[in-house]
Enzyme design. Structure first.
Site, PDB file in Angstrom:
ATOM      1  N   GLN A   1      -4.751  -1.264   9.515  1.00 58.03           N
ATOM      2  CA  GLN A   1      -4.598  -2.995   8.930  1.00 58.03           C
ATOM      3  C   GLN A   1      -5.163  -4.406   9.234  1.00 58.03           C
ATOM      4  OE1 GLN A   1      -4.071  -3.673   5.345  1.00 58.03           O
ATOM      5  NE2 GLN A   1      -4.062  -5.645   5.639  1.00 58.03           N
TER       6      GLN A   1
ATOM      7  N   LYS B   1       1.484  -1.344   0.131  1.00 56.74           N
ATOM      8  CA  LYS B   1      -0.057   0.082   0.374  1.00 56.74           C
ATOM      9  C   LYS B   1       0.794   1.201  -0.018  1.00 56.74           C
ATOM     10  CE  LYS B   1      -3.609  -2.962   1.695  1.00 56.74           C
ATOM     11  NZ  LYS B   1      -4.251  -3.174   2.956  1.00 56.74           N
TER      12      LYS B   1
ATOM     13  N   ASP C   1     -11.568   2.331   3.031  1.00 54.88           N
ATOM     14  CA  ASP C   1     -12.122   1.147   3.267  1.00 54.88           C
ATOM     15  C   ASP C   1     -13.563   0.478   2.630  1.00 54.88           C
ATOM     16  OD1 ASP C   1      -8.992  -1.341   3.664  1.00 54.88           O
ATOM     17  OD2 ASP C   1      -9.475  -0.186   5.398  1.00 54.88           O
TER      18      ASP C   1
HETATM   19  N1  GUN Z   1      -6.331  -6.898   5.822  1.00 57.67           N
HETATM   20  C1  GUN Z   1      -6.992  -7.815   4.654  1.00 57.67           C
HETATM   21  N2  GUN Z   1      -7.419  -7.329   3.899  1.00 57.67           N
HETATM   22  C2  GUN Z   1      -7.360  -5.644   4.544  1.00 57.67           C
HETATM   23  C3  GUN Z   1      -7.879  -4.540   3.908  1.00 57.67           C
HETATM   24  O1  GUN Z   1      -8.616  -4.845   2.742  1.00 57.67           O
HETATM   25  N3  GUN Z   1      -8.156  -3.714   4.349  1.00 57.67           N
HETATM   26  C4  GUN Z   1      -8.321  -3.758   5.453  1.00 57.67           C
HETATM   27  N4  GUN Z   1      -7.788  -2.208   6.301  1.00 57.67           N
HETATM   28  N5  GUN Z   1      -7.105  -4.920   6.585  1.00 57.67           N
HETATM   29  C5  GUN Z   1      -6.969  -6.098   5.284  1.00 57.67           C
END
Ligand code: GUN
Length: 280
Positions: free
Chosen positions: A96, A52, A119
């Site tokens: 996350q 990211k 998200d």
């Molecule tokens: N953990 C696995 N996939 C994601 C996601 O798309 N966003 C977040 N915040 N955590 C994750």
């Protein structure tokens, strides 16, 4: 032979469009900032967070990294989120998941301001999507809509079957397909006669969470098959929820694993950061 839906190529196109958009915003003196919070050092999470940050760097988005120790209290995490909610220079906040078990994930997600919920996990965002109002949309299903649109696959009037009902993929996927005027069925682990249901699909989205679960006998001739799963098989090779070898000859279009849905999630996260809440 089925058309291969190339998520690597489409996600790269989206990222390049965003890069241009961000440089134009910068010329107007506007900077986009994403705060990325990781608690603990789960190896998979560290890889996702690293990717990211790299995507932010490529596009020209400033990322603020919060790498917090495993023992961080819920109170501390919530206070960091509140602080970021109140900062005018922060456009998006991403925590996350998964979080350590002593932290209540729902509470964390609910604390993120819905105007910064890139998200799309906040109940306000989910609610907005289901009633067709402005709000952030969960990145993986939003990416699947982009894969379909940019591959010139029409959704309107089509029989769409989503297998899986998670809050992050299955449910928002159903809402988005409905918003595109598809006729939508959500199937799941308790669905009776699953094969009969999936065989109705013109567009089949597999978000089952089981390797190679969807074999040719689940698929109608000429269907579009979207594979959300990612697993390692017995030979340590990546595979999806769809048994690609048997399904591909029957499908009119299909996403591969890797290189299908996977790369779209980060591209749409970046899209959310740059474009803010979308919708009516
Ligand atoms: N953990 C696995 N996939 C994601 C996601 O798309 N966003 C977040 N915040 N955590 C994750």
């Amino acid at each position: 032979m089925a058309q291969l839906i190339d998520g690597k190529k489409i996600s790269a196109e989206i990222k390049d469009e965003l890069k241009k958009q961000v440089s134009e915003l910068k010329a107007d003196g506007k900077e986009i900032t994403l705060a990325v919070i990781q608690v603990g050092n789960d190896p998979a999470s560290s890889v996702y967070v690293g990717n990211k940050k790299k995507a932010c760097e490529y596009i020209g988005i400033k990322s603020l990294a919060y790498e917090l120790p495993e023992e961080t209290t819920e109170e501390k995490l919530l206070s960091i989120i509140e602080e970021l909610n109140n900062r005018d220079d922060v456009n998006g906040i991403l925590v996350q998941l998964p979080l350590p078990s002593h932290i209540n994930e729902d509470k964390v997600i609910e604390t993120i301001d819905s105007k910064k919920d890139v998200d799309g996990f906040n109940p306000m965002s989910v609610g907005a999507l289901s009633i067709g109002k402005k709000g952030f949309v969960s990145c993986t299903p939003a990416g699947i809509i982009q894969l379909l649109k940019r591959s010139n696959i029409e959704i309107e009037g089509k029989e769409c079957v989503v297998v899986g009902r998670s809050n992050i993929v299955g449910k928002p996927m159903a809402m988005l397909l409905l918003r595109e005027n598809g006729t939508v069925t959500v199937a799941h682990s308790r669905t009776k006669n699953l094969k009969e249901v999936t065989k109705r699909a013109d567009i089949l989205v597999a978000a089952v969470g089981k390797p190679k679960f969807i074999t040719a006998d689940y698929v109608k001739e000429g269907a579009v098959v979207i594979d959300v799963g990612i697993h390692r098989n017995e030979n340590n090779k990546l595979c999806g929820d769809v048994d690609f070898e048997s399904v591909e000859p029957k499908a009119s279009a299909i996403t591969p694993v890797p290189g299908g849905v996977g790369p779209m999630t980060i591209a749409m996260l970046m899209y959310n950061c740059v474009n803010g809440c979308q919708g009516e």
